[in-house]
Design an enzyme around this catalytic site. Sequence first.
Site, mmCIF file in Angstrom:
data_model
loop_
_atom_site.group_PDB
_atom_site.id
_atom_site.type_symbol
_atom_site.label_atom_id
_atom_site.label_comp_id
_atom_site.label_asym_id
_atom_site.label_seq_id
_atom_site.Cartn_x
_atom_site.Cartn_y
_atom_site.Cartn_z
ATOM 1 N N LYS A 116 6.456 -1.911 2.074
ATOM 2 C CA LYS A 116 5.242 -1.300 2.650
ATOM 3 C C LYS A 116 4.081 -2.268 2.441
ATOM 4 O O LYS A 116 3.171 -2.060 1.635
ATOM 5 C CB LYS A 116 4.964 0.067 2.020
ATOM 6 N N GLU B 275 12.368 1.798 14.421
ATOM 7 C CA GLU B 275 11.366 2.824 14.126
ATOM 8 C C GLU B 275 10.195 2.702 15.082
ATOM 9 O O GLU B 275 10.201 1.879 16.001
ATOM 10 C CB GLU B 275 10.895 2.687 12.681
ATOM 11 N N TYR C 18 0.840 -1.197 0.000
ATOM 12 C CA TYR C 18 0.000 0.000 0.000
ATOM 13 C C TYR C 18 0.871 1.242 0.000
ATOM 14 O O TYR C 18 2.084 1.176 0.212
ATOM 15 C CB TYR C 18 -0.946 0.000 1.206
ATOM 16 N N LEU D 112 11.146 0.808 7.418
ATOM 17 C CA LEU D 112 10.440 1.299 6.245
ATOM 18 C C LEU D 112 10.938 2.710 5.966
ATOM 19 O O LEU D 112 10.821 3.596 6.812
ATOM 20 C CB LEU D 112 8.931 1.312 6.475
#
Length: 290
Positions: free
Chosen positions: A155, A187, A40, A211
């Site tokens: 992603k 993250e 996505y 990411l």
Amino acid sequence: MLIQGVSGDPIVYLNGVFGPLSEAKISVLDRGFIFGDGIYEVVPIYHGKPFRMEQHLARLERSLAKIHIQQPMTKPQWETLVKDLVSKTTDPTCMVYIQITRGVAKRDHAYPVPTVTPTVFAMVAPMTPPGVALREKGVRLVSIPDERWLHCDIKSVSLLGNVLAKQAAVDAGVDEVVQFRNGNLTEGASCNIWVVKNGKVIAPLKDNLVLEGIRYGLFEELCKESGIPFELRIVTEAETRNADEMMMSSATREVLPVVELDGKPVGSGKPGPVFQKLRAAYDARIAALA
């Protein structure tokens, strides 16, 4: 059909057709539903215009390539789709969500042979950028071990690990988590984490454990423009806990100062000077779209 948290019945795009969200349907054998086999992308919209569209489409292309799904549209077609969706809303500040799955096939873990047509879905959703009060107050984080898979650079719609991480923040009554793997910073649940030490902005490497947020490239540009040193490298947990400043960034939350980690103040416990400079530069980029 009412959907929890969704107002009205917005127009969405599904496999070449625009129509009401309530009428958009996919097969229960879609591999995105069965396996989470898809990717996505989220494109923020300001003043009715996409922000860093080229970079978002480049990341979409990278994610598709990494899971071997053929690109279903050209760049101009994606740009037209986003423009068409935005034209169907009256909100000049919003986001466009795009999802592509491998398609519909018999349930089997291996890729279907011959290949099937990918499922392409896109919609406009509300986006409320962080207000002045939150920027001045800052956000609070808790730390957790990073227990996700080893392909976080994709992603992917397979976001259960991120869901569990976000719920850890909710359960702790804070805004986000900061994750560590093998003693190093990765993250947040749905954001990148930035550390500031001695005036330098530092972030983890763009590898398979993180990411690559679109703000990676944007922050590098803004730091250069603002005369702020910038570095990508391994960031240890100890460095993170001893930072002068911390920031979190994402498409929808832009950039926010982290003022507390695990109940202890970060630096002075208030938004710092590096954040203030980056925030001003960020706002200027958004204003330029008007």
